[in-house]
Enzyme design. Structure first.
Site, PDB file in Angstrom:
ATOM      1  N   GLU A  11       9.041  -4.704   6.450  1.00 47.63           N
ATOM      2  CA  GLU A  11       7.999  -5.712   6.577  1.00 47.63           C
ATOM      3  C   GLU A  11       8.288  -6.726   7.679  1.00 47.63           C
ATOM      4  O   GLU A  11       7.401  -7.475   8.080  1.00 47.63           O
ATOM      5  CB  GLU A  11       7.803  -6.433   5.234  1.00 47.63           C
ATOM      6  CG  GLU A  11       7.272  -5.506   4.158  1.00 47.63           C
ATOM      7  CD  GLU A  11       7.275  -6.113   2.760  1.00 47.63           C
ATOM      8  OE1 GLU A  11       6.607  -5.537   1.881  1.00 47.63           O
ATOM      9  OE2 GLU A  11       7.946  -7.146   2.550  1.00 47.63           O
ATOM     10  N   ASP A  30      -1.145   0.916  -2.065  1.00 48.78           N
ATOM     11  CA  ASP A  30      -1.436   1.804  -3.195  1.00 48.78           C
ATOM     12  C   ASP A  30      -2.509   1.150  -4.048  1.00 48.78           C
ATOM     13  O   ASP A  30      -2.909   0.015  -3.812  1.00 48.78           O
ATOM     14  CB  ASP A  30      -0.171   2.078  -4.016  1.00 48.78           C
ATOM     15  CG  ASP A  30       0.441   0.799  -4.587  1.00 48.78           C
ATOM     16  OD1 ASP A  30      -0.014   0.373  -5.671  1.00 48.78           O
ATOM     17  OD2 ASP A  30       1.334   0.225  -3.953  1.00 48.78           O
TER      18      ASP A  30
END
Length: 232
Positions: A13, A200
Site C-alpha cells: 500500500e 473484495d
C-alpha cells in the site's frame, strides 16, 4: 507549510509511493519505518503502520508527536459493503467508525467508544473532495464514492456478518485500520481522509478475491494519493 503523513497498513500500500518520493531521511520507532522527503513537491512522511487498530493508532500518534504532520492520508484496500462499489472502485471517507466496539449495556450506541463524546469521526471535507477529484483524473475508469468506513480487528469474509454490518452500521466498506486512524487524528485535531480501493466483496468469495485483486487495488489508491498531495 504542510507536512502530510501518509499511512498504509501493508508494504504494497506504500511501496509505490515510496518509489516515487525523494527520500531525505528514515526514522525508526515502534517497529515502523518513517520515510521523510517530498512527493510531487509536497513534504511527506510515508509509513507502513502494520495491520490492525492498535498499530494504526500508534502510527498516528508518532506522526503527530515526532513529525508534526498537518494532514493525514490513510491509503489502502477494503471489502465492499455497498452494492454500487465493485472491485477496484474507490471509497473516500466522509466518516469512520468502529464495528467491533460494544458498550451498549451502558447506553452507548453500537460502535461508540464510551466517554469519547462521538460515535463516528468526520473526515476533512476538503481532503475528501481533493481525493475524489484526483481519482477522477488519474483513475478515470473507476467509480469513486464518498461514504462511511467501518473498522474492526477482523477480516470480513462471511456473508452473514456482512449483512449485519450493513444493517447495523450502514457502512460502505469494511477494513481494519481506518477508524483508528480517524480516532487518533480526531484527538490530535489533524485533518484526515481515508482512501480505500475495493479488493473484495467482504463475503464468502473474499478469500479468493482478495489475493487476486489486492495489488491492483492498492496501486489505484496510491496513484490517487500521489496526485492529490500536490493540491494540499
Amino acid at each position: 507549510m504542510s507536512r502530510i503523513g501518509i499511512i498504509g497498513a501493508m508494504e504494497l500500500e506504500v511501496d509505490k509511493l515510496k518509489s516515487e518520493m525523494d527520500i531525505s531521511g528514515i526514522a525508526n520507532k515502534a517497529g515502523m519505518e518513517f520515510f521523510q522527503g517530498t512527493l510531487q513537491g509536497a513534504e511527506v512522511v510515508i509509513v507502513r503502520s502494520g495491520i490492525g487498530k492498535v498499530n494504526a493508532a500508534l502510527c498516528v500518534q508518532i506522526l503527530a508527536d515526532d513529525f508534526q504532520v498537518t494532514h493525514i492520508i490513510n491509503t489502502g484496500v477494503a471489502g465492499s459493503l455497498n452494492a454500487k462499489l465493485d472491485i477496484g472502485d474507490i471509497l473516500i471517507s466522509k466518516t469512520a467508525l468502529y464495528h467491533d466496539v460494544d458498550a451498549t449495556i451502558f447506553g452507548y450506541l453500537p460502535g461508540e467508544v464510551p466517554q469519547l463524546g462521538t460515535r463516528e469521526f468526520p473526515a476533512d471535507e476538503r481532503l475528501a473532495q481533493l481525493a475524489k477529484s484526483s481519482c477522477e483524473k488519474v483513475n478515470p475508469g473507476l467509480h469513486a464514492v464518498i461514504g462511511r468506513v467501518i473498522s474492526g480487528d477482523q477480516f470480513i469474509s462471511d456473508g452473514a456478518v456482512k449483512k449485519r454490518l450493513i444493517s447495523e452500521f450502514h457502512g460502505d466498506c469494511a477494513e481494519m485500520e481506518g477508524a483508528a486512524v480517524a480516532h487518533g487524528s480526531y484527538l490530535n485535531h489533524i485533518p484526515f481522509v481515508i482512501i480505500r480501493a475495493i479488493s473484495d466483496k467482504a463475503d464468502n468469495s473474499a478469500q479468493v478475491e482478495y489475493p487476486v485483486f489486492e495489488k491492483a487495488a492498492a496501486h489505484h489508491s496510491a496513484r490517487l494519493v500521489a496526485d492529490m498531495v500536490r493540491s494540499i
